[in-house]
Design a protein around this motif. Sequence first.
Motif, PDB file in Angstrom:
ATOM      1  N   GLN A  57       0.857  -1.178   0.000  1.00 64.29           N
ATOM      2  CA  GLN A  57       0.000   0.000   0.000  1.00 64.29           C
ATOM      3  C   GLN A  57       0.900   1.237   0.000  1.00 64.29           C
ATOM      4  OE1 GLN A  57      -3.620   0.233   2.385  1.00 64.29           O
ATOM      5  NE2 GLN A  57      -3.101  -1.738   3.322  1.00 64.29           N
ATOM      6  N   ASP A  58       0.340   2.368  -0.468  1.00 70.27           N
ATOM      7  CA  ASP A  58       1.071   3.632  -0.469  1.00 70.27           C
ATOM      8  C   ASP A  58       0.489   4.521   0.630  1.00 70.27           C
ATOM      9  OD1 ASP A  58       2.301   6.033  -0.896  1.00 70.27           O
ATOM     10  OD2 ASP A  58       1.748   6.228  -3.004  1.00 70.27           O
ATOM     11  N   PHE A  59       1.174   4.546   1.771  1.00 64.87           N
ATOM     12  CA  PHE A  59       0.682   5.318   2.908  1.00 64.87           C
ATOM     13  C   PHE A  59       1.200   6.764   2.889  1.00 64.87           C
ATOM     14  CE2 PHE A  59       0.507   0.912   4.341  1.00 64.87           C
ATOM     15  CZ  PHE A  59      -0.783   0.846   4.865  1.00 64.87           C
ATOM     16  N   GLY A  60       1.955   7.112   1.850  1.00 66.66           N
ATOM     17  CA  GLY A  60       2.512   8.453   1.750  1.00 66.66           C
ATOM     18  C   GLY A  60       1.829   9.298   0.709  1.00 66.66           C
ATOM     19  N   LYS A  61       2.397   9.333  -0.510  1.00 69.16           N
ATOM     20  CA  LYS A  61       1.844  10.170  -1.574  1.00 69.16           C
ATOM     21  C   LYS A  61       0.427   9.762  -1.950  1.00 69.16           C
ATOM     22  CE  LYS A  61       6.319  11.356  -3.643  1.00 69.16           C
ATOM     23  NZ  LYS A  61       7.178  11.265  -4.860  1.00 69.16           N
ATOM     24  N   GLY A  62       0.154   8.451  -1.894  1.00 63.18           N
ATOM     25  CA  GLY A  62      -1.194   7.982  -2.197  1.00 63.18           C
ATOM     26  C   GLY A  62      -2.215   8.542  -1.235  1.00 63.18           C
ATOM     27  N   PHE A  63      -1.855   8.583   0.045  1.00 61.45           N
ATOM     28  CA  PHE A  63      -2.746   9.143   1.060  1.00 61.45           C
ATOM     29  C   PHE A  63      -2.914  10.647   0.862  1.00 61.45           C
ATOM     30  CE2 PHE A  63      -3.200  10.627   5.638  1.00 61.45           C
ATOM     31  CZ  PHE A  63      -4.550  10.320   5.719  1.00 61.45           C
ATOM     32  N   TYR A  64      -1.811  11.333   0.561  1.00 64.52           N
ATOM     33  CA  TYR A  64      -1.872  12.774   0.296  1.00 64.52           C
ATOM     34  C   TYR A  64      -2.845  13.060  -0.850  1.00 64.52           C
ATOM     35  CZ  TYR A  64      -0.289  17.554  -0.743  1.00 64.52           C
ATOM     36  OH  TYR A  64      -0.238  18.911  -0.957  1.00 64.52           O
ATOM     37  N   THR A  65      -2.783  12.289  -1.909  1.00 65.19           N
ATOM     38  CA  THR A  65      -3.666  12.488  -3.062  1.00 65.19           C
ATOM     39  C   THR A  65      -5.126  12.317  -2.683  1.00 65.19           C
ATOM     40  OG1 THR A  65      -1.940  11.754  -4.586  1.00 65.19           O
ATOM     41  CG2 THR A  65      -4.206  11.673  -5.397  1.00 65.19           C
ATOM     42  N   VAL A  66      -5.408  11.317  -1.850  1.00 62.90           N
ATOM     43  CA  VAL A  66      -6.788  11.098  -1.390  1.00 62.90           C
ATOM     44  C   VAL A  66      -7.285  12.305  -0.600  1.00 62.90           C
ATOM     45  CG1 VAL A  66      -8.170   9.795   0.265  1.00 62.90           C
ATOM     46  CG2 VAL A  66      -6.818   8.585  -1.445  1.00 62.90           C
ATOM     47  N   LEU A  67      -6.461  12.826   0.302  1.00 69.23           N
ATOM     48  CA  LEU A  67      -6.844  14.001   1.080  1.00 69.23           C
ATOM     49  C   LEU A  67      -7.102  15.199   0.160  1.00 69.23           C
ATOM     50  CD1 LEU A  67      -4.330  13.768   4.080  1.00 69.23           C
ATOM     51  CD2 LEU A  67      -6.742  13.098   4.057  1.00 69.23           C
ATOM     52  N   LYS A  68      -6.254  15.339  -0.839  1.00 68.33           N
ATOM     53  CA  LYS A  68      -6.420  16.436  -1.801  1.00 68.33           C
ATOM     54  C   LYS A  68      -7.747  16.306  -2.545  1.00 68.33           C
ATOM     55  CE  LYS A  68      -4.029  18.683  -5.662  1.00 68.33           C
ATOM     56  NZ  LYS A  68      -2.815  18.631  -6.541  1.00 68.33           N
ATOM     57  N   ASN A  69      -8.114  15.079  -2.906  1.00 62.12           N
ATOM     58  CA  ASN A  69      -9.380  14.850  -3.614  1.00 62.12           C
ATOM     59  C   ASN A  69     -10.595  15.111  -2.731  1.00 62.12           C
ATOM     60  OD1 ASN A  69      -7.980  14.118  -5.919  1.00 62.12           O
ATOM     61  ND2 ASN A  69      -8.075  11.927  -5.494  1.00 62.12           N
ATOM     62  N   ALA A  70     -10.382  15.083  -1.415  1.00 61.27           N
ATOM     63  CA  ALA A  70     -11.486  15.339  -0.484  1.00 61.27           C
ATOM     64  C   ALA A  70     -11.476  16.762   0.064  1.00 61.27           C
ATOM     65  CB  ALA A  70     -11.413  14.352   0.683  1.00 61.27           C
ATOM     66  N   SER A  71     -10.574  17.610  -0.436  1.00 61.38           N
ATOM     67  CA  SER A  71     -10.397  18.948   0.143  1.00 61.38           C
ATOM     68  C   SER A  71     -11.654  19.794   0.070  1.00 61.38           C
ATOM     69  CB  SER A  71      -9.221  19.665  -0.531  1.00 61.38           C
ATOM     70  OG  SER A  71      -9.429  19.759  -1.932  1.00 61.38           O
TER      71      SER A  71
END
Length: 333
Positions: free
Chosen positions: A182-196
């Motif tokens: 799993q990608d707990f770094g950039k992948g997580f950041y991208t998800v947060l950005k999509n939910a901003s």
Amino acid sequence: MIAKKVFIKDFNGNNNPKYLKIVNAFKESININALSFGDSIPSINEFSKDYGVSRDTVFKAYTLLKKQGYIKATPNKGYYIAESRKKILLLISTFKAYKEVFYHSFMSYMPDDVIVDLQFHHYNIKNFKAMLNQEKGKYYKYVVMGFDHPEVAESLSKIAEEKLLLIDWKANLCDSGNYVFQDFGKGFYTVLKNASHLFAKYDHLNFVYPEYTHHPFESVENFKTFCEDHKFKYTICTDSNELLVKKGTAYICVNDRILHELLRQANAFKYEIGKDVGILSYNDTPLKAYTFKGISVVSVDFKEFGAKVADFIISNQKSQTYLTTKLILRDSL
């Protein structure tokens, strides 16, 4: 045919449930040749009576042993030891709801000539090392969920690279071999950005990272970066005893115990979830789609996860995969 006894050391020797102790006892009996192909073993009722455990516990153990290919049942013959096959060690941390989805997906792809030995290390390095060394070199493949401990890499280095697949989290381990992470770094950041755009409804964001979690800390670091990049006010709660749900706050939680507490407090304060408070949980499970009209999640597809890991066993090809981290939006955010 007289049923043979299974080798059992002690039903009270560790924290595993009794049905897993029975499963492991059978495996150990097979490993020391106390039981071999074709040997008859006690019926469920006989085992229950002989060893003083409930019939339901024995049934659960036998069901798992059949699924893993260690035993078979035939009308008029009863239960007996199955033919020897390729053995896979699947060593994971704990057995939670989302890991159950992964496990059943993985097992659905396993051919009949493969036996899967499922073990749990519970983030305990002694357990981890013992389980890897228990049958050193006798497994066809090793599928291992590592964790952040200095002795993990040393233990794994003793396994031939082509036999080893690391899964779930890189955990400061080398990624030059085989892995499905799993990608707990950039992948997580991208998800947060999509939910901003949804976080913008709230005055504050709170990442609840309880003291007992083993979730990768890099998610916290990327949460901080996201909030600073997008000018969100934020807090990181690292003490579950200090968690107090406040109106106008969106909560990110990586643990289902915390999710339950967030829902409990919101209900007690009569806050409307998705309006007064927001919730974004980690790791999708079937129940989260229906809890409080649906809990929004950050998650990989655990069925895909199982399929990717199974492909390493079946294809015998090199595997280097990072799973896609997805945002699944429901009414809680």
